[in-house]
Design a protein around this motif. Structure first.
Motif, mmCIF file in Angstrom:
data_model
loop_
_atom_site.group_PDB
_atom_site.id
_atom_site.type_symbol
_atom_site.label_atom_id
_atom_site.label_comp_id
_atom_site.label_asym_id
_atom_site.label_seq_id
_atom_site.Cartn_x
_atom_site.Cartn_y
_atom_site.Cartn_z
ATOM 1 N N ILE A 185 0.837 -1.207 0.000
ATOM 2 C CA ILE A 185 0.000 0.000 0.000
ATOM 3 C C ILE A 185 0.867 1.252 0.000
ATOM 4 C CG2 ILE A 185 -1.610 1.368 1.395
ATOM 5 C CD1 ILE A 185 -2.911 -1.295 2.240
ATOM 6 N N ASN A 186 1.922 1.255 0.813
ATOM 7 C CA ASN A 186 2.831 2.405 0.860
ATOM 8 C C ASN A 186 3.557 2.602 -0.470
ATOM 9 O OD1 ASN A 186 2.247 3.208 3.470
ATOM 10 N ND2 ASN A 186 3.846 1.953 4.392
ATOM 11 N N GLU A 187 3.989 1.492 -1.071
ATOM 12 C CA GLU A 187 4.667 1.586 -2.364
ATOM 13 C C GLU A 187 3.717 2.093 -3.442
ATOM 14 O OE1 GLU A 187 8.069 0.984 -3.163
ATOM 15 O OE2 GLU A 187 8.006 1.269 -0.984
ATOM 16 N N GLN A 188 2.474 1.667 -3.347
ATOM 17 C CA GLN A 188 1.464 2.117 -4.309
ATOM 18 C C GLN A 188 1.244 3.622 -4.197
ATOM 19 O OE1 GLN A 188 -2.596 0.584 -3.792
ATOM 20 N NE2 GLN A 188 -2.576 0.033 -5.950
ATOM 21 N N LYS A 189 1.231 4.122 -2.961
ATOM 22 C CA LYS A 189 1.084 5.564 -2.755
ATOM 23 C C LYS A 189 2.256 6.319 -3.377
ATOM 24 C CE LYS A 189 -1.599 5.346 1.549
ATOM 25 N NZ LYS A 189 -1.567 5.588 3.018
ATOM 26 N N LYS A 190 3.456 5.774 -3.199
ATOM 27 C CA LYS A 190 4.644 6.412 -3.777
ATOM 28 C C LYS A 190 4.565 6.424 -5.300
ATOM 29 C CE LYS A 190 7.739 5.016 0.002
ATOM 30 N NZ LYS A 190 8.905 4.170 0.358
ATOM 31 N N LEU A 191 4.126 5.298 -5.876
ATOM 32 C CA LEU A 191 3.996 5.219 -7.330
ATOM 33 C C LEU A 191 2.929 6.182 -7.842
ATOM 34 C CD1 LEU A 191 4.294 1.369 -7.953
ATOM 35 C CD2 LEU A 191 5.892 3.136 -8.706
ATOM 36 N N ASN A 192 1.826 6.282 -7.104
ATOM 37 C CA ASN A 192 0.769 7.217 -7.501
ATOM 38 C C ASN A 192 1.276 8.652 -7.484
ATOM 39 O OD1 ASN A 192 -1.096 5.177 -7.856
ATOM 40 N ND2 ASN A 192 -2.014 5.397 -5.829
ATOM 41 N N GLN A 193 2.090 8.978 -6.467
ATOM 42 C CA GLN A 193 2.647 10.323 -6.385
ATOM 43 C C GLN A 193 3.636 10.567 -7.522
ATOM 44 O OE1 GLN A 193 1.771 12.893 -4.200
ATOM 45 N NE2 GLN A 193 2.935 13.972 -5.774
ATOM 46 N N THR A 194 4.432 9.543 -7.830
ATOM 47 C CA THR A 194 5.374 9.659 -8.944
ATOM 48 C C THR A 194 4.629 9.865 -10.257
ATOM 49 O OG1 THR A 194 6.988 8.240 -7.821
ATOM 50 C CG2 THR A 194 7.235 8.501 -10.199
ATOM 51 N N GLU A 195 3.556 9.100 -10.445
ATOM 52 C CA GLU A 195 2.731 9.253 -11.651
ATOM 53 C C GLU A 195 2.173 10.668 -11.739
ATOM 54 O OE1 GLU A 195 -1.474 7.575 -13.537
ATOM 55 O OE2 GLU A 195 -0.651 6.679 -11.720
ATOM 56 N N SER A 196 1.684 11.170 -10.604
ATOM 57 C CA SER A 196 1.118 12.516 -10.565
ATOM 58 C C SER A 196 2.176 13.566 -10.896
ATOM 59 C CB SER A 196 0.523 12.775 -9.177
ATOM 60 O OG SER A 196 0.015 14.082 -9.076
ATOM 61 N N ASP A 197 3.375 13.408 -10.341
ATOM 62 C CA ASP A 197 4.457 14.363 -10.603
ATOM 63 C C ASP A 197 4.878 14.341 -12.071
ATOM 64 O OD1 ASP A 197 4.437 15.075 -7.944
ATOM 65 O OD2 ASP A 197 6.121 13.791 -7.388
ATOM 66 N N LEU A 198 4.966 13.141 -12.640
ATOM 67 C CA LEU A 198 5.334 13.026 -14.055
ATOM 68 C C LEU A 198 4.278 13.672 -14.947
ATOM 69 C CD1 LEU A 198 6.714 9.371 -14.130
ATOM 70 C CD2 LEU A 198 8.006 11.448 -14.648
ATOM 71 N N ARG A 199 3.013 13.453 -14.603
ATOM 72 C CA ARG A 199 1.936 14.068 -15.377
ATOM 73 C C ARG A 199 2.017 15.593 -15.282
ATOM 74 N NH1 ARG A 199 -2.087 11.526 -13.240
ATOM 75 N NH2 ARG A 199 -2.207 9.888 -14.802
ATOM 76 N N GLY A 200 2.338 16.086 -14.088
ATOM 77 C CA GLY A 200 2.472 17.524 -13.912
ATOM 78 C C GLY A 200 3.581 18.106 -14.773
ATOM 79 N N LEU A 201 4.712 17.406 -14.844
ATOM 80 C CA LEU A 201 5.814 17.878 -15.685
ATOM 81 C C LEU A 201 5.438 17.849 -17.160
ATOM 82 C CD1 LEU A 201 8.928 16.297 -13.946
ATOM 83 C CD2 LEU A 201 8.493 18.726 -14.285
ATOM 84 N N LEU A 202 4.746 16.789 -17.579
ATOM 85 C CA LEU A 202 4.309 16.706 -18.969
ATOM 86 C C LEU A 202 3.332 17.830 -19.303
ATOM 87 C CD1 LEU A 202 3.824 12.857 -19.410
ATOM 88 C CD2 LEU A 202 5.422 14.301 -20.675
ATOM 89 N N HIS A 203 2.424 18.110 -18.381
ATOM 90 C CA HIS A 203 1.461 19.182 -18.617
ATOM 91 C C HIS A 203 2.136 20.552 -18.595
ATOM 92 C CE1 HIS A 203 -2.163 16.492 -17.327
ATOM 93 N NE2 HIS A 203 -1.715 16.223 -18.533
ATOM 94 N N SER A 204 3.216 20.667 -17.824
ATOM 95 C CA SER A 204 3.945 21.936 -17.829
ATOM 96 C C SER A 204 4.551 22.199 -19.205
ATOM 97 C CB SER A 204 5.037 21.940 -16.757
ATOM 98 O OG SER A 204 6.150 21.158 -17.142
ATOM 99 N N LEU A 205 4.883 21.122 -19.926
ATOM 100 C CA LEU A 205 5.363 21.271 -21.300
ATOM 101 C C LEU A 205 4.295 21.922 -22.170
ATOM 102 C CD1 LEU A 205 7.173 17.894 -22.076
ATOM 103 C CD2 LEU A 205 8.176 20.161 -22.243
ATOM 104 N N ALA A 206 3.044 21.501 -21.953
ATOM 105 C CA ALA A 206 1.938 22.049 -22.741
ATOM 106 C C ALA A 206 1.722 23.527 -22.430
ATOM 107 C CB ALA A 206 0.659 21.262 -22.472
ATOM 108 N N VAL A 207 1.947 23.907 -21.181
ATOM 109 C CA VAL A 207 1.750 25.305 -20.787
ATOM 110 C C VAL A 207 2.932 26.167 -21.220
ATOM 111 C CG1 VAL A 207 1.508 26.891 -18.833
ATOM 112 C CG2 VAL A 207 0.284 24.709 -18.831
ATOM 113 N N GLU A 208 4.132 25.692 -20.935
ATOM 114 C CA GLU A 208 5.327 26.508 -21.141
ATOM 115 C C GLU A 208 5.918 26.374 -22.543
ATOM 116 O OE1 GLU A 208 6.330 28.519 -18.822
ATOM 117 O OE2 GLU A 208 5.229 27.782 -17.080
ATOM 118 N N GLY A 209 5.578 25.279 -23.230
ATOM 119 C CA GLY A 209 6.189 25.040 -24.531
ATOM 120 C C GLY A 209 7.495 24.286 -24.401
ATOM 121 N N ALA A 210 8.115 24.367 -23.240
ATOM 122 C CA ALA A 210 9.354 23.635 -22.948
ATOM 123 C C ALA A 210 9.524 23.610 -21.439
ATOM 124 C CB ALA A 210 10.559 24.304 -23.599
ATOM 125 N N THR A 211 10.124 22.557 -20.951
ATOM 126 C CA THR A 211 10.389 22.469 -19.515
ATOM 127 C C THR A 211 11.862 22.779 -19.278
ATOM 128 O OG1 THR A 211 8.664 20.817 -19.169
ATOM 129 C CG2 THR A 211 10.359 20.978 -17.494
#
Length: 202
Positions: A42-68
């Motif tokens: 369960i703890n590892e799953q939470k960590k993976l979910n947070q990692t997934e969320s962070d990666l999605r945030g970085l990808l979406h920042s590409l859409a906003v900024e045009g480049a990260t």
């Protein structure tokens, strides 16, 4: 049969040494081991979910900024690293109790829900035309859609929207709120373009 047992326990995440002990000892505490392993998973799953969320945030920042670039990543790290209790206290301090549920409707950079994705796309389009005149047709079309979305989500909540925008214009306050760190140039473009839009549509 023993091989199947080993494979099954490995699938559950147990190590080979622990599996050997589990299968060799009649008095092994299966309930305790399984509960401990479940807690670990369960703890590892939470960590993976947070990692997934962070990666999605970085990808979406590409859409906003045009480049990260490093500056964007630095701002995201600062925003994501803010203490959740501090964010909550700040929101409670800045907004009335009845307004707090409205904050849940704000777009989330780390989310894949359709509303958030559209806001991300609109910000990305504005950033793309960032050097254009706020009065240009392309920018005014984007602002018009932003206004439509504002009415869909927050129509009739002008005081809330104004308060939120005042916070948005401050990078420090935005960080305290846990909002995505939009740079000053884009904030200025939105404000100027929106003023033009309102002057023509009010």
């Amino acid at each position: 049969m023993r091989l199947q047992q080993i494979q099954f326990l490995k699938k559950l995440g147990f190590g080979l040494r622990e599996i050997a002990d589990m299968l060799a000892r009649e008095e092994w505490n299966w309930s305790g081991s399984l509960k401990q392993q479940l807690h670990y998973v369960i703890n590892e799953q939470k960590k993976l979910n947070q990692t997934e969320s962070d990666l999605r945030g970085l990808l979406h920042s590409l859409a906003v900024e045009g480049a990260t670039n490093r500056d964007v990543i630095h701002r995201l790290i600062r925003s994501s690293g803010s203490d959740s209790a501090i964010k909550h206290d700040y929101r409670v301090r800045m907004f009335e109790e009845r307004e707090l549920p409205l904050l849940e409707r704000l777009p989330n950079l780390n989310s894949d829900d359709p509303d958030s994705l559209e806001w991300i796309a609109l910000l990305g389009q504005l950033n793309k035309y960032g050097d254009s005149d706020p009065d240009s047709p392309a920018i005014q079309r984007i602002i018009a859609r932003m206004h439509e979305k504002y009415l869909e989500e927050f129509g009739g909540e002008e005081a809330f929207a104004e308060k939120l925008w005042d916070i948005r214009k401050s990078s420090e306050q935005s960080e305290q709120m846990g909002l995505y760190p939009i740079h000053d140039r884009l904030i200025s473009l939105i404000e100027n373009a929106y003023a033009i839009f309102l002057s023509r549509n009010n």
